[in-house]
Design a protein around this motif. Structure first.
Motif, PDB file in Angstrom:
ATOM      1  N   THR A 187       0.816  -1.218   0.000  1.00  0.00           N
ATOM      2  CA  THR A 187       0.000   0.000   0.000  1.00  0.00           C
ATOM      3  C   THR A 187       0.848   1.265   0.000  1.00  0.00           C
ATOM      4  OG1 THR A 187      -0.174  -0.011   2.424  1.00  0.00           O
ATOM      5  CG2 THR A 187      -1.894  -1.165   1.176  1.00  0.00           C
ATOM      6  N   HIS A 232      -0.501   2.490  -5.809  1.00  0.00           N
ATOM      7  CA  HIS A 232      -1.577   1.793  -5.100  1.00  0.00           C
ATOM      8  C   HIS A 232      -2.937   2.466  -5.285  1.00  0.00           C
ATOM      9  CE1 HIS A 232      -3.728  -0.459  -2.083  1.00  0.00           C
ATOM     10  NE2 HIS A 232      -3.994   0.642  -1.412  1.00  0.00           N
ATOM     11  N   SER A 233      -3.023   3.762  -4.999  1.00  0.00           N
ATOM     12  CA  SER A 233      -4.329   4.439  -5.074  1.00  0.00           C
ATOM     13  C   SER A 233      -4.872   4.435  -6.496  1.00  0.00           C
ATOM     14  CB  SER A 233      -4.218   5.883  -4.560  1.00  0.00           C
ATOM     15  OG  SER A 233      -3.277   6.624  -5.323  1.00  0.00           O
ATOM     16  N   ASP A 234      -4.004   4.568  -7.484  1.00  0.00           N
ATOM     17  CA  ASP A 234      -4.445   4.544  -8.872  1.00  0.00           C
ATOM     18  C   ASP A 234      -5.026   3.180  -9.235  1.00  0.00           C
ATOM     19  OD1 ASP A 234      -4.452   5.754 -11.674  1.00  0.00           O
ATOM     20  OD2 ASP A 234      -3.236   3.960 -12.003  1.00  0.00           O
ATOM     21  N   CYS A 235      -4.384   2.115  -8.769  1.00  0.00           N
ATOM     22  CA  CYS A 235      -4.864   0.766  -9.071  1.00  0.00           C
ATOM     23  C   CYS A 235      -6.193   0.484  -8.380  1.00  0.00           C
ATOM     24  CB  CYS A 235      -3.816  -0.267  -8.648  1.00  0.00           C
ATOM     25  SG  CYS A 235      -2.318  -0.258  -9.662  1.00  0.00           S
ATOM     26  N   VAL A 236      -6.362   0.986  -7.158  1.00  0.00           N
ATOM     27  CA  VAL A 236      -7.623   0.795  -6.446  1.00  0.00           C
ATOM     28  C   VAL A 236      -8.771   1.390  -7.246  1.00  0.00           C
ATOM     29  CG1 VAL A 236      -8.955   1.467  -4.412  1.00  0.00           C
ATOM     30  CG2 VAL A 236      -6.610   0.643  -4.150  1.00  0.00           C
ATOM     31  N   GLY A 237      -8.575   2.597  -7.779  1.00  0.00           N
ATOM     32  CA  GLY A 237      -9.623   3.239  -8.567  1.00  0.00           C
ATOM     33  C   GLY A 237      -9.802   2.636  -9.940  1.00  0.00           C
ATOM     34  N   ARG A 238      -8.704   2.341 -10.611  1.00  0.00           N
ATOM     35  CA  ARG A 238      -8.762   1.841 -11.989  1.00  0.00           C
ATOM     36  C   ARG A 238      -9.433   0.465 -12.079  1.00  0.00           C
ATOM     37  NH1 ARG A 238      -5.595   3.180 -16.463  1.00  0.00           N
ATOM     38  NH2 ARG A 238      -4.288   4.491 -15.120  1.00  0.00           N
TER      39      ARG A 238
END
Length: 211
Positions: free
Chosen positions: A56, A61-67
C-alpha cells in the motif's frame, strides 16, 4: 494460486510474495513479475493469474484501487517487513550532492542535506544505479554495501520498513469473512443525540450527552 506482483527480481515485492506463497504451501514458480502494476492487474482480470500482491506504500496503489474497482477485489491483508534498508553513498565522493530514492522511502530519514532528489521506480533500481556509479547516494537494501565494499559506504542504517500488503482477486470475499467490516457491526454501538446551540455545547450539554 498464481501471484503477480512488481519486478524486477530482488525487490521487496518479490521477497514478500515468495514468503506469502511459502506460507500457503505454494511453490516459488507460482510467481510472475511485471514491470508495471497495471500489467499485473491486467493479467489478473484477464485470468492469466489468480492474485496480485501490492504494497500500500507504493505510489501506484491508489491509482490501481480506482482503476480496477469492481474488477479486482482485496481478499487478504497483512503486515510484513522489507529487507533492511540503508542510506548508501559512493566512497569516492566525500559529500554527495544528489540522492536517489524510490518515492515511498522519501521520509525514511532526513534528506535536507542533499541538493537534488532523483526518483527511481524501485529500491532495486537505486541499488543498480549506485553499483553503476550513476547515483552519488541512495536509499536501498543495506546488503548492497557488502556486494561492493570498496565502492560503496554505509551512511545510515534504516532497518526494515514495516508495510501493509494487500492481495487482490477477481472474486470478492463472502460477506461472512472476518476481514470485512459490515454495517451490522454497528448494531451494538450506542447512539448519542446532540443538541446544538448557537454558541456550541455548554458544559451541561456535554455531560448529558456523554451519559
Amino acid at each position: 494460486m498464481q501471484i503477480a506482483t512488481l519486478g524486477p527480481s530482488g525487490n521487496n515485492h518479490e521477497l514478500i510474495a515468495l514468503r506469502y506463497l511459502a506460507k500457503h504451501g505454494q511453490p516459488s514458480t507460482n510467481l510472475q513479475l511485471f514491470e508495471q502494476f497495471e500489467e499485473a492487474f491486467e493479467a489478473l482480470v484477464e485470468g492469466q493469474v489468480s492474485h496480485v500482491l501490492q504494497c500500500t506504500a507504493h505510489f501506484a496503489h491508489s491509482d490501481c484501487v480506482g482503476r480496477y474497482m469492481h474488477r479486482a477485489y482485496p481478499v487478504d491483508v497483512f503486515i510484513a517487513g522489507s529487507k533492511p534498508l540503508a542510506l548508501v553513498a559512493q566512497r569516492s565522493i566525500a559529500t554527495p550532492r544528489h540522492m536517489a530514492i524510490q518515492p515511498a522511502t522519501r521520509y525514511y530519514t532526513d534528506l535536507s542535506s542533499f541538493g537534488d532528489i532523483i526518483e527511481a521506480p524501485t529500491t532495486v533500481a537505486v541499488a543498480e544505479g549506485l553499483l553503476a556509479g550513476v547515483f552519488e547516494a541512495g536509499i536501498c537494501a543495506e546488503e548492497i554495501v557488502n556486494q561492493a565494499p570498496e565502492q560503496l559506504k554505509l551512511l545510515q542504517s534504516l532497518g526494515p520498513a514495516l508495510d501493509t500488503w494487500v492481495v487482490y482477486s477477481t472474486t470478492p470475499l463472502p460477506t461472512s469473512s472476518p476481514l470485512l467490516l459490515n454495517e451490522k457491526d454497528n448494531c451494538g454501538a450506542r447512539h448519542h443525540e446532540y443538541y446544538a446551540k448557537p454558541n456550541g455545547f455548554s458544559g451541561d450539554d456535554t455531560k448529558r450527552n456523554s451519559r
